[in-house]
Design an enzyme around this catalytic site. Structure first.
Site, PDB file in Angstrom:
ATOM      1  CB  VAL A   1      -0.863  -0.057   1.020  1.00  0.00           C
ATOM      2  CG1 VAL A   1      -1.674   1.391   1.497  1.00  0.00           C
ATOM      3  CG2 VAL A   1      -1.935  -1.251   1.056  1.00  0.00           C
TER       4      VAL A   1
ATOM      5  N   GLY B   1     -14.305 -21.024  -6.535  1.00  0.00           N
ATOM      6  CA  GLY B   1     -12.841 -21.414  -6.708  1.00  0.00           C
ATOM      7  C   GLY B   1     -12.828 -22.134  -5.424  1.00  0.00           C
TER       8      GLY B   1
ATOM      9  CE  LYS C   1      10.118  -3.420   1.621  1.00  0.00           C
ATOM     10  NZ  LYS C   1       8.655  -3.125   2.377  1.00  0.00           N
TER      11      LYS C   1
ATOM     12  CD  GLU D   1      -1.216  -8.393  -2.617  1.00  0.00           C
ATOM     13  OE1 GLU D   1      -0.512  -9.236  -3.212  1.00  0.00           O
ATOM     14  OE2 GLU D   1      -1.276  -8.174  -1.398  1.00  0.00           O
TER      15      GLU D   1
ATOM     16  NE  ARG E   1       1.590 -10.468   1.950  1.00  0.00           N
ATOM     17  CZ  ARG E   1       1.513  -9.093   2.171  1.00  0.00           C
ATOM     18  NH1 ARG E   1       1.497  -8.599   3.422  1.00  0.00           N
ATOM     19  NH2 ARG E   1       1.560  -8.553   1.153  1.00  0.00           N
TER      20      ARG E   1
ATOM     21  CB  CYS F   1      -6.719  -7.766   1.950  1.00  0.00           C
ATOM     22  SG  CYS F   1      -5.367  -6.760   1.329  1.00  0.00           S
TER      23      CYS F   1
ATOM     24  CG  PHE G   1     -14.926  -9.274  -6.187  1.00  0.00           C
ATOM     25  CD1 PHE G   1     -14.611  -8.746  -7.168  1.00  0.00           C
ATOM     26  CD2 PHE G   1     -14.191 -10.073  -5.264  1.00  0.00           C
ATOM     27  CE1 PHE G   1     -12.943  -8.267  -7.104  1.00  0.00           C
ATOM     28  CE2 PHE G   1     -12.844  -9.677  -4.957  1.00  0.00           C
ATOM     29  CZ  PHE G   1     -12.262  -8.724  -5.884  1.00  0.00           C
ATOM     30  CG  LEU G   2     -21.135 -12.729  -8.738  1.00  0.00           C
ATOM     31  CD1 LEU G   2     -22.534 -12.756  -9.279  1.00  0.00           C
ATOM     32  CD2 LEU G   2     -21.575 -13.539  -7.167  1.00  0.00           C
TER      33      LEU G   2
ATOM     34  CD  GLU H   1      -5.475   3.096  -2.054  1.00  0.00           C
ATOM     35  OE1 GLU H   1      -6.152   3.056  -3.013  1.00  0.00           O
ATOM     36  OE2 GLU H   1      -5.224   4.526  -1.693  1.00  0.00           O
TER      37      GLU H   1
HETATM   38  C1  UGA Z   1      -8.558  -6.906  -1.732  1.00  0.00           C
HETATM   39  C2  UGA Z   1      -9.773  -6.035  -2.462  1.00  0.00           C
HETATM   40  O1  UGA Z   1     -10.337  -6.658  -3.645  1.00  0.00           O
HETATM   41  C3  UGA Z   1      -9.530  -4.719  -2.564  1.00  0.00           C
HETATM   42  O2  UGA Z   1     -10.329  -3.847  -2.850  1.00  0.00           O
HETATM   43  C4  UGA Z   1      -8.444  -4.101  -1.165  1.00  0.00           C
HETATM   44  O3  UGA Z   1      -8.140  -2.657  -1.384  1.00  0.00           O
HETATM   45  C5  UGA Z   1      -7.490  -5.063  -0.850  1.00  0.00           C
HETATM   46  O4  UGA Z   1      -8.137  -6.217  -0.697  1.00  0.00           O
HETATM   47  C6  UGA Z   1      -6.991  -4.591   0.586  1.00  0.00           C
HETATM   48  O5  UGA Z   1      -7.693  -4.395   1.495  1.00  0.00           O
HETATM   49  O6  UGA Z   1      -5.754  -4.139   0.681  1.00  0.00           O
HETATM   50  P1  UGA Z   1      -6.663  -8.265  -3.053  1.00  0.00           P
HETATM   51  O7  UGA Z   1      -6.359  -8.912  -1.787  1.00  0.00           O
HETATM   52  O8  UGA Z   1      -5.264  -7.607  -3.678  1.00  0.00           O
HETATM   53  O9  UGA Z   1      -7.669  -6.949  -2.928  1.00  0.00           O
HETATM   54  O10 UGA Z   1      -7.182  -9.396  -3.941  1.00  0.00           O
HETATM   55  P2  UGA Z   1      -8.509  -9.758  -4.684  1.00  0.00           P
HETATM   56  O11 UGA Z   1      -8.411  -9.292  -6.129  1.00  0.00           O
HETATM   57  O12 UGA Z   1      -9.808  -8.982  -3.902  1.00  0.00           O
HETATM   58  O13 UGA Z   1      -8.822 -11.217  -4.483  1.00  0.00           O
HETATM   59  C7  UGA Z   1      -8.752 -11.793  -3.298  1.00  0.00           C
HETATM   60  C8  UGA Z   1      -9.018 -13.159  -3.020  1.00  0.00           C
HETATM   61  O14 UGA Z   1     -10.429 -13.470  -3.525  1.00  0.00           O
HETATM   62  C9  UGA Z   1      -8.158 -14.004  -3.928  1.00  0.00           C
HETATM   63  O15 UGA Z   1      -7.591 -15.281  -3.521  1.00  0.00           O
HETATM   64  C10 UGA Z   1      -8.860 -14.341  -5.159  1.00  0.00           C
HETATM   65  O16 UGA Z   1      -8.466 -15.381  -5.798  1.00  0.00           O
HETATM   66  C11 UGA Z   1     -10.284 -14.418  -4.570  1.00  0.00           C
HETATM   67  N1  UGA Z   1     -11.451 -14.220  -5.315  1.00  0.00           N
HETATM   68  C12 UGA Z   1     -11.639 -13.094  -6.034  1.00  0.00           C
HETATM   69  C13 UGA Z   1     -12.222 -15.160  -5.730  1.00  0.00           C
HETATM   70  O17 UGA Z   1     -12.020 -16.416  -5.141  1.00  0.00           O
HETATM   71  N2  UGA Z   1     -13.596 -15.166  -6.695  1.00  0.00           N
HETATM   72  C14 UGA Z   1     -13.585 -13.884  -7.197  1.00  0.00           C
HETATM   73  O18 UGA Z   1     -14.564 -13.543  -7.794  1.00  0.00           O
HETATM   74  C15 UGA Z   1     -12.692 -12.739  -6.716  1.00  0.00           C
END
Ligand code: UGA
Length: 476
Positions: free
Chosen positions: A11, A272, A35, A154, A346, A279, A268-269, A150
């Site tokens: 972040v 898996g 770093k 990632e 992670r 996060c 996000f539907l 934020e």
């Molecule tokens: C998530 C949020 O999407 C961000 O908006 C937020 O800012 C961030 O956390 C945070 O709090 O810093 P991130 O952890 O990078 O972001 O990843 P995502 O893309 O949200 O995916 C999270 C997990 O959900 C992954 O393991 C992904 O594979 C899974 N996922 C996502 C699913 O299983 N199905 C989906 O439809 C979407």
């Protein structure tokens, strides 16, 4: 604006680079000397699209790096705190780094500045930050504490920062809110998007983005509630996928059908092996525990977490169903990162599944386009080797498992893959392939929430006694 960003993790570093991109004078601070040296010397510690470009563009100009917190604070008008807030054993957010940094900031403040929480923190954190800063000698009129959560993901963090759906600013005084408005003005006025070397819009978000100004408490809640809602959406669809498996329906069709309702939305539907990352798992626990502390038992979140854990166990059962016994089986594993597009492992469901398979006595050959080095640090050394490509991993394997949604895993050369495997068995934890296509290419294929397909296992066997995939049929 002169800005200090404390913490140069995901972040903090992305925020610092993007603030520099917006034309601010930014100091990125970390107490990790190595770093900071790496960043000063042109290194990029994380795998993030457009970050190398932004660092190269602004390093030594708009963006400098430092380990000297008090000096950097004195030079800045806005201090963003972006240090880690890991989970404690009890699931609460560990705010000890935030507290430590707040105290250091307090002792360096000599004129009005805003101190902005950028890390994900529970409600009431801004009040605590203010309190410790006052106790550590900062004058009450010399600072305001704000929350500016934020929402970056990632892998697409730079795009999410520069093309956000919304900017949330939690500020309890107008003076503080107007400084934050000024920081984001290049985005909210649309000026940034008219520049020549603007980073391209990959998010499809509205331009210019809206800015939502709230109280600090509301902003803190918006962050936790957003992540909790997204995780709930994922667990909900995983639960529906399980129902689809029980009745022989197809989760993709169901998702398309419900996602077309604009009140629900298709994003996000995707079912898996469950959500992971730094996060969602941490934030769900923290949100649930903050609710409990305030006297509200947020039971829905417990269920979201338990469906998520169950999803990994179900995947292991699918592998067992596909292979009968596991001991001694050679398994090709595609993906170790918690999702595609990142080297972050992670809370990766893939890592947990690989550990379970190793425990069962499987021989794993893994391939990930970016996360291998990090995975090596946490996985046992026995029973696992790492490959340089999906096909190398598949060579001579009894089955192939897809654990991370890297786009390249959806575009595999299927005949080449089949030729490499000993048996044409694929268990896809991310639904990257079309079942009919997999069967047509001779695979025995299981995925999540969709009927398994298998080419019929007829004899005579092919060369080396391998099963021959002949016709498409639904698995029993
Ligand atoms: C998530 C949020 O999407 C961000 O908006 C937020 O800012 C961030 O956390 C945070 O709090 O810093 P991130 O952890 O990078 O972001 O990843 P995502 O893309 O949200 O995916 C999270 C997990 O959900 C992954 O393991 C992904 O594979 C899974 N996922 C996502 C699913 O299983 N199905 C989906 O439809 C979407």
């Amino acid at each position: 604006m002169r800005i200090a960003v404390i913490g140069s993790g995901y972040v903090g570093l992305v925020a610092a680079a993007c603030f520099a991109e917006l034309g601010h004078q930014v100091i990125s601070i970390d107490n990790d000397v190595e770093k900071i040296e790496m960043l000063e010397n042109g290194g990029v510690p994380i795998h993030e699209e457009f970050l190398p470009e932004l660092l190269a563009r602004h390093r030594g100009k708009n963006l400098t790096f430092s380990t000297d917190l008090p000096k950097s604070v004195r030079q800045s008008q806005a201090i963003f705190i972006a240090v880690g807030t890991p989970s404690t054993e009890g699931g609460e957010a560990d705010l000890s780094y935030v507290e430590q940094v707040s105290r250091e900031v307090a002792s360096a403040i000599d004129e009005y500045k805003i101190v902005v929480e950028k890390s994900t923190v529970p409600v009431f954190t801004s009040q605590w930050v203010r309190r410790v800063m006052l106790l550590d000698g900062a004058g009450a009129d010399h600072f305001d504490v704000a929350s500016n959560p934020e929402f970056l993901r990632e892998g697409t963090a730079v795009g999410d920062f520069l093309y956000p759906d919304r900017i949330v600013v939690g500020a309890d005084t107008e003076r503080c809110a107007s400084l934050l408005r000024a920081i984001y003005e290049p985005l909210t006025s649309g000026a940034y998007y008219k520049g020549k070397s603007t980073i391209p819009n990959t998010t499809g978000a509205p331009i210019p983005p809206p800015i939502i100004v709230t109280s600090t408490k509301s902003a803190e809640l918006i962050k936790h509630a957003s992540n909790a809602f997204l995780a709930t959406k994922i667990s909900f669809i995983n639960a529906v996928a399980n129902l689809c498996e029980a009745v022989g329906a197809d989760i993709k069709e169901v998702c398309d059908g419900i996602g077309a309702d604009s009140r629900i939305g298709r994003r996000f539907l995707n079912p898996g092996i469950g959500y992971g990352g730094s996060c969602f798992p941490k934030d769900l626990k923290a949100f649930s525990s903050v609710a409990r502390e305030t006297g509200y038992d947020f039971r829905l979140l417990q269920e979201v977490m338990s469906i998520n854990a169950e999803q990994r166990a179900r995947f292991l059962r699918k592998v067992r169903n596909a292979l009968w016994t596991l001991k001694g089986k050679k398994l090709a594993v595609l993906g170790l990162a918690f999702k595609g597009g990142t080297d972050d492992i992670r809370e990766s469901p893939a890592i947990e599944i690989v550990k379970a398979l190793l425990k069962e006595g499987c021989e794993v050959r893994a391939f990930d386009p970016a996360a291998t080095e990090r995975a090596m640090e946490v996985l046992p050394h026995e029973g696992i080797t790492y490959s340089k490509s999906a096909y190398e991993a598949a060579a001579g394997a009894d089955a192939l498992l897809i654990l991370t949604d890297w786009p390249e895993f959806a575009k595999l050369d299927l005949p080449r893959l089949k030729a490499a495997l000993t048996y044409p068995i694929v268990v896809d934890g991310r639904n990257l392939h079309d079942p009919a296509d997999m069967a047509a290419n001779g695979f025995i294929y299981s995925s999540v929430g969709r009927p398994d397909v298998q080419a019929s296992l007829t004899r005579p066997a092919g060369k080396n006694g391998k099963l021959v995939a002949a016709t498409l049929g639904k698995a029993e």
